[in-house]
Enzyme design. Structure first.
Site, short mmCIF file in Angstrom:
data_model
loop_
_atom_site.label_atom_id
_atom_site.label_comp_id
_atom_site.label_asym_id
_atom_site.label_seq_id
_atom_site.Cartn_x
_atom_site.Cartn_y
_atom_site.Cartn_z
N ASP A 281 -3.92 -63.70 85.30
CA ASP A 281 -4.44 -65.02 85.66
C ASP A 281 -3.48 -66.11 85.22
O ASP A 281 -3.21 -67.06 85.96
CB ASP A 281 -5.80 -65.25 85.00
N ARG B 204 -2.37 -56.88 92.88
CA ARG B 204 -3.48 -57.68 93.40
C ARG B 204 -2.96 -58.84 94.25
O ARG B 204 -3.63 -59.29 95.18
CB ARG B 204 -4.30 -58.21 92.22
N ASP C 173 -13.20 -60.69 92.07
CA ASP C 173 -13.28 -59.47 91.28
C ASP C 173 -14.63 -58.83 91.55
O ASP C 173 -15.60 -59.51 91.91
CB ASP C 173 -13.11 -59.81 89.80
#
Length: 669
Positions: free
Chosen positions: A579, A474, A490
């Site tokens: 994250d 990502r 997202d």
């Protein structure tokens, strides 16, 4: 008559010689010139009293002062004569480490550990352009054997964290701790700091300037003594501060090796090599090093401008040195102390940083004019975290806009990670495309279902990249991204156009930080004896979720090319950890918390990003508490910084007419 004239001139000459021997001279302090590109900074030149003002105030020395010629030291090896840069494919430094002869010492093991998994490592000598040799000695004190493929030392680096007798070998470069100025070869050898035996491998303790700040108006000195002791005094002390034959009582305040450095403004460090261990202690404590006629080379003097963090003085002139320290402006003192903290954190707080800085200096030599400019080396976040492979222009990085007077960018690229498609994705695309700052939308399709044949009509280009990817992909630096700013989203994110516009305006004021809507926080769990983290609506936060966050695209390059592979593997194995890893990376670079902006009440509670499963997820995925501890161990410390600040628009939720508010939809139920 002739005899009387000769006697007169002889007496006058003897009187002048007596004045010379007694030291009746104008003040002479040493001020180091700024480093010149492509050459060693070297030691300071001696200036006359006319330049005393430049010693106590910031500024550069006059350019018309000629530098004294340097004496050739050691062998005749130079960078061009003893290193073949053509062996570096694509001008990229790759190193191969020769296996140490005999048992591996603790210092050698720490060097090997710091190189394991780094971007510099090569699997074989054929793939490397630099061969690393760790010297050793047998029980009788004789130097160990030379490694295979020695080739006279050409394209070799002999590295030792401590002064050793077996380093000057053939045509090899030498990187050792505190080398003597008599044998150091500027532009070829590399000076390392003298590290204590317990120096951490990774991470390292932060600087301690906040804990070492004398009361306003108090200018204290810490004088380095034998066996690592420090003596506290003031700038109004007598002239025999560093005279070993001084009969004055030095006072009872002393610190010993391993204890905290005294609360002082300046640290007087003698010039002999045995005092070099005190240098790093002063840097960590935010105590300005005052080096008294040093006879050793400052660490990484080829790239670090030590005039911004240290003072060089003549030990024969104690009265003048103390007077200059007393007259130094508080703003100059603060700037010097702040620079000590930056240099400590960027290059010296761990063995890994020292080794990587050594290799980055060599990489800059290979690149030549394309290497790090002086601004990158001498301003945050430092050269180790500013990769020239990303760009050769300082304006393309998020850290230097203030110094350059440039803007961070006026448009962004939306990157949407799709693990499970739905109606929310189509609505999200329309809301993001409606922003006047949006330049393009990039969709990373990671679902097992094929993407739809038709997409919403948008005023900006929409690109779909198909393929099943790892979660860490990502943050890959895709060439399709055309702007410096990324809005990471997202498929399940729900944002309005007003929220996107306001968050982007906030990011433009903080281009080096992450700006997000959904937050999380870390905490120390006493019961478990480790770190934990949680997401949700709390006052304290130290992370923003990348399911809806703005940040600079440079962090994609750092994430992919700078982070160790082992850390990215943790994120791939535990999707909810990605994250945390991105927030760790940004906090390590900036030493600052992220920025939080308001999130509309109509949106559901924050949930971590999806793992790519096409099935609907009815409940938030449980957070893997072991993730944050594994990342903290990999970084060597906890880089996250907590905050309680949220930035809202002007008149946000104020009881005034909605017509007076710029971002009206942010308050709609």
């Amino acid at each position: 008559m002739l005899w009387r004239r000769k006697s007169f001139w002889l007496a006058l000459s003897a009187f002048w010689l007596l004045l010379v021997l007694l030291g009746v001279f104008p003040l002479r302090l040493a001020v180091s010139p700024g480093p010149l590109p492509g050459r060693s900074q070297g030691w300071p030149r001696w200036l006359d009293a006319a330049f005393l003002q430049s010693f106590s105030q910031s500024g550069t020395n006059p350019e018309d002062v000629a530098q004294l010629p340097r004496v050739s030291r050691g062998s005749s090896c130079t960078w061009g004569a003893c290193f073949d840069t053509s062996m570096c494919r694509g001008k990229v430094l790759k190193i191969f480490v020769h296996s140490p002869a005999g048992p591996t010492s603790e210092a050698q093991r720490r060097i090997l550990d710091s190189l394991e998994g780094s971007r510099y490592s090569a699997l074989s000598p054929a793939d490397a352009c630099l061969l690393l040799f760790l010297p050793s000695q047998d029980r009788r004190g004789a130097c160990g054997p030379l490694p295979p493929n020695w080739n006279g030392g050409r394209n070799h680096l002999v590295l030792s964290l401590y002064p050793a007798p077996c380093t000057r070998l053939g045509q090899a470069m030498v990187a050792e701790a505190s080398p003597s100025s008599d044998i150091f070869r500027p532009g070829f050898d590399i000076a390392l700091p003298y590290l204590p035996e317990a120096h951490p491998l990774r991470g390292g303790a932060p600087g301690k300037l906040q804990q070492h700040s004398p009361q306003p108006g108090a200018t204290l000195l810490a004088v380095a003594e034998e066996k690592g002791r420090w003596r506290i005094t003031s700038t109004h002390a007598s002239a025999c501060l560093w005279d070993r034959h001084c009969e004055q009582d030095p006072g009872p305040q002393q610190t010993y090796p391993g204890e905290t450095l005294p609360n002082a403004t300046f640290c007087l460090i003698p010039g002999h090599r045995s005092a070099t261990s005190c240098f790093l202690q002063a840097l960590q404590a935010g105590c300005i090093p005052v080096l008294l006629s040093p006879r050793w080379e400052l660490p990484f003097s080829e790239v670090i401008d030590w005039t911004k963090a240290a003072i060089i003085a003549d030990e024969r002139l104690p009265l003048q040195v103390l007077a200059a320290l007393r007259e130094m402006l508080p703003s100059r003192v603060l700037a010097l102390r702040q620079q000590t903290q930056f240099l400590w954190t960027a290059y010296f707080s761990s063995v890994e940083k020292v080794i990587h800085t050594t290799l980055e200096v060599i990489q800059d030599r290979i690149w030549g004019a394309s290497g790090h400019p002086s601004l990158m080396w001498n301003s945050p976040p430092g050269a180790l975290l500013a990769l020239p492979t990303f760009s050769t222009s300082l304006q393309d990085f998020p850290f230097y806009h203030l110094q350059l007077g440039s803007g961070p960018g006026s448009s962004f690229s939306a990157v949407i990670w799709v693990g499970a498609s739905g109606e929310s994705l189509l609505k999200l695309i329309q809301e993001v495309a409606g922003s006047r700052h949006c330049a393009q939308i990039l969709i990373l399709w990671n679902s097992e279902k094929p993407p739809p044949d038709r997409w919403p009509e948008t005023a900006v280009p929409l690109t779909v990249i198909k393929g099943h990817r790892k979660v860490s992909n990502r943050f890959f630096p895709y060439s399709n991204i055309s702007t410096n700013v990324i809005l990471s989203l997202d498929a399940q994110s729900t944002l309005s156009t007003s929220e996107v516009d306001f968050a982007f305006v906030v990011w433009q004021s903080f281009p080096e930080r992450m700006v997000g809507f959904l937050s999380g926080s870390h905490f120390w769990d006493e019961a478990q004896g480790g770190w934990g983290y949680r997401t949700g609506m709390t006052n304290d936060f130290s992370m923003v979720l990348t399911t809806a966050a703005f940040y600079h695209r440079y962090y994609h390059t750092l994430f992919t090319h700078s982070l160790p592979k082992a850390l990215r593997t943790i994120a791939d194995e535990t999707p909810t950890c990605v994250d945390v890893l991105m927030n760790f990376l940004v906090a390590t670079v900036t030493k600052l918390p992220p920025i939080k902006v308001p999130y509309g009440r109509q949106h559901p509670e924050a949930v971590p990003m999806d793992s790519g499963d096409p099935r609907p997820v009815p409940e938030p995925q449980p957070l893997d508490q072991d993730c944050i501890n594994r990342l903290a161990a990999g970084f060597g410390h906890m880089p996250l910084v907590s905050s309680q600040v949220r930035l809202d628009p002007v008149l946000f939720k104020d009881p005034v007419s909605v017509q007076r508010k710029k971002y009206r939809s942010l308050e709609k139920p």
